[in-house]
Design a protein around this motif. Sequence first.
Motif, PDB file in Angstrom:
ATOM      1  N   SER A   1       0.968  -1.160   0.289  1.00 31.07           N
ATOM      2  CA  SER A   1       0.035   0.035   0.105  1.00 31.07           C
ATOM      3  C   SER A   1       0.971   1.165  -0.133  1.00 31.07           C
ATOM      4  O   SER A   1       0.417   2.332  -0.046  1.00 31.07           O
ATOM      5  CB  SER A   1      -0.995  -0.346   0.889  1.00 31.07           C
ATOM      6  OG  SER A   1      -0.437   0.386   2.557  1.00 31.07           O
ATOM      7  N   ALA A   2       2.232   1.112  -0.628  1.00 31.15           N
ATOM      8  CA  ALA A   2       3.176   2.054   0.000  1.00 31.15           C
ATOM      9  C   ALA A   2       4.417   2.060  -1.027  1.00 31.15           C
ATOM     10  O   ALA A   2       5.208   2.866  -1.098  1.00 31.15           O
ATOM     11  CB  ALA A   2       3.613   1.903   1.634  1.00 31.15           C
ATOM     12  N   GLN A   3       3.816   2.196  -2.581  1.00 31.08           N
ATOM     13  CA  GLN A   3       4.407   1.766  -2.796  1.00 31.08           C
ATOM     14  C   GLN A   3       5.043   2.824  -4.053  1.00 31.08           C
ATOM     15  O   GLN A   3       5.732   2.949  -5.420  1.00 31.08           O
ATOM     16  CB  GLN A   3       4.368   0.779  -4.615  1.00 31.08           C
ATOM     17  CG  GLN A   3       3.908  -0.607  -3.909  1.00 31.08           C
ATOM     18  CD  GLN A   3       5.413  -0.744  -3.573  1.00 31.08           C
ATOM     19  OE1 GLN A   3       6.071  -0.663  -4.246  1.00 31.08           O
ATOM     20  NE2 GLN A   3       5.721  -1.777  -2.364  1.00 31.08           N
ATOM     21  N   ASP A   4       3.706   3.664  -3.284  1.00 30.19           N
ATOM     22  CA  ASP A   4       4.336   5.343  -3.862  1.00 30.19           C
ATOM     23  C   ASP A   4       5.201   6.087  -3.456  1.00 30.19           C
ATOM     24  O   ASP A   4       5.719   7.342  -4.220  1.00 30.19           O
ATOM     25  CB  ASP A   4       2.933   5.915  -4.173  1.00 30.19           C
ATOM     26  CG  ASP A   4       2.305   6.108  -2.953  1.00 30.19           C
ATOM     27  OD1 ASP A   4       2.253   4.891  -2.003  1.00 30.19           O
ATOM     28  OD2 ASP A   4       1.769   7.724  -2.114  1.00 30.19           O
ATOM     29  N   MET A   5       5.555   5.621  -2.374  1.00 25.81           N
ATOM     30  CA  MET A   5       6.657   6.355  -1.447  1.00 25.81           C
ATOM     31  C   MET A   5       8.090   5.461  -1.772  1.00 25.81           C
ATOM     32  O   MET A   5       9.059   5.582  -0.530  1.00 25.81           O
ATOM     33  CB  MET A   5       6.033   6.006   0.241  1.00 25.81           C
ATOM     34  CG  MET A   5       5.010   6.887   0.590  1.00 25.81           C
ATOM     35  SD  MET A   5       4.991   6.290   1.924  1.00 25.81           S
ATOM     36  CE  MET A   5       5.893   7.551   2.862  1.00 25.81           C
ATOM     37  N   ARG A   6       8.142   4.834  -2.937  1.00 27.26           N
ATOM     38  CA  ARG A   6       9.280   3.913  -2.716  1.00 27.26           C
ATOM     39  C   ARG A   6      10.085   4.859  -3.093  1.00 27.26           C
ATOM     40  O   ARG A   6      11.310   4.579  -2.575  1.00 27.26           O
ATOM     41  CB  ARG A   6       8.918   3.132  -4.158  1.00 27.26           C
ATOM     42  CG  ARG A   6      10.443   2.428  -4.553  1.00 27.26           C
ATOM     43  CD  ARG A   6      10.137   1.553  -5.505  1.00 27.26           C
ATOM     44  NE  ARG A   6      10.962   0.488  -6.198  1.00 27.26           N
ATOM     45  CZ  ARG A   6      11.192  -0.591  -5.512  1.00 27.26           C
ATOM     46  NH1 ARG A   6      10.475  -1.544  -4.699  1.00 27.26           N
ATOM     47  NH2 ARG A   6      12.177  -0.980  -5.745  1.00 27.26           N
ATOM     48  N   ASP A   7      10.340   5.947  -4.158  1.00 26.98           N
ATOM     49  CA  ASP A   7      11.597   6.723  -3.720  1.00 26.98           C
ATOM     50  C   ASP A   7      12.029   7.327  -2.169  1.00 26.98           C
ATOM     51  O   ASP A   7      13.106   7.565  -2.209  1.00 26.98           O
ATOM     52  CB  ASP A   7      11.469   8.206  -4.923  1.00 26.98           C
ATOM     53  CG  ASP A   7      11.328   7.340  -6.034  1.00 26.98           C
ATOM     54  OD1 ASP A   7      11.503   5.894  -6.836  1.00 26.98           O
ATOM     55  OD2 ASP A   7      10.630   7.982  -6.975  1.00 26.98           O
ATOM     56  N   ASP A   8      11.121   7.356  -1.445  1.00 28.52           N
ATOM     57  CA  ASP A   8      11.216   8.067  -0.340  1.00 28.52           C
ATOM     58  C   ASP A   8      11.662   6.974   0.546  1.00 28.52           C
ATOM     59  O   ASP A   8      13.202   7.358   1.253  1.00 28.52           O
ATOM     60  CB  ASP A   8       9.544   8.890   0.582  1.00 28.52           C
ATOM     61  CG  ASP A   8       9.277   9.779  -0.049  1.00 28.52           C
ATOM     62  OD1 ASP A   8       9.987  10.609  -0.852  1.00 28.52           O
ATOM     63  OD2 ASP A   8       8.178   9.859   0.342  1.00 28.52           O
TER      64      ASP A   8
END
Length: 226
Positions: free
Chosen positions: A52-59
Amino acid sequence: MTSSPPIADLPVASLPVDGAELAAFIAAKLCHDFISPAGAVMSGLDLLDDPSAQDMRDDALGLIRQSAAKMVALVHFARVAFGAATSSEQFSGAELHSLLTGLTDGGRATLDWRVGEEVFTKLQARALLNLAYLTVGALPMGGAATVAVRREGGQLILIGSAEGARARLKAEALTGLKGERLTEGLAGQWIQPYWLWLTACDAGGRLETTVEDGRVALIARLPLAD
């Protein structure tokens, strides 16, 4: 200004911490220092594993990269500042500067490293690195930290000067810099100053501490080998 006597001048019964007890305090400090970047690496890995946190991969990758670099910097610093687990018998001023800035860059205090092309033994390097770190640490709200070295009268003189509006040393640090046993307060704030005192005394030298309004000065006087 306070000045510590050489350790050889002190009766054995008055030496506050040594041996296994000293090792336990140092180990506890290192664990405390390492746990923050290690925990941040684990937090980053948890984010990478969370669907559920793949949009935060770069972070997450940025956190892992930054925390791993911090951990490596801590390890390199600790090997010289707290031990002799290194193949180097001597250290250049540039090497010690790099070890220090790996931990202090990005902080509020600025560092003016006036050491030049000096070369130091392991014991001298240990004293200089801890003195410099504590000098920068005396400026939690920012200011100018200056570290300098000179040779004078058969002594190697290490000088740390911290100047800033809130320059200070905690009570535990002052206790350690005088070579006294901690009776109250936080051991983590005491052990590194005590270790600096012990390093200076083991070399047959002295440690001087001055705390004034807006200024802290640390001076270690180490005898040079004939």
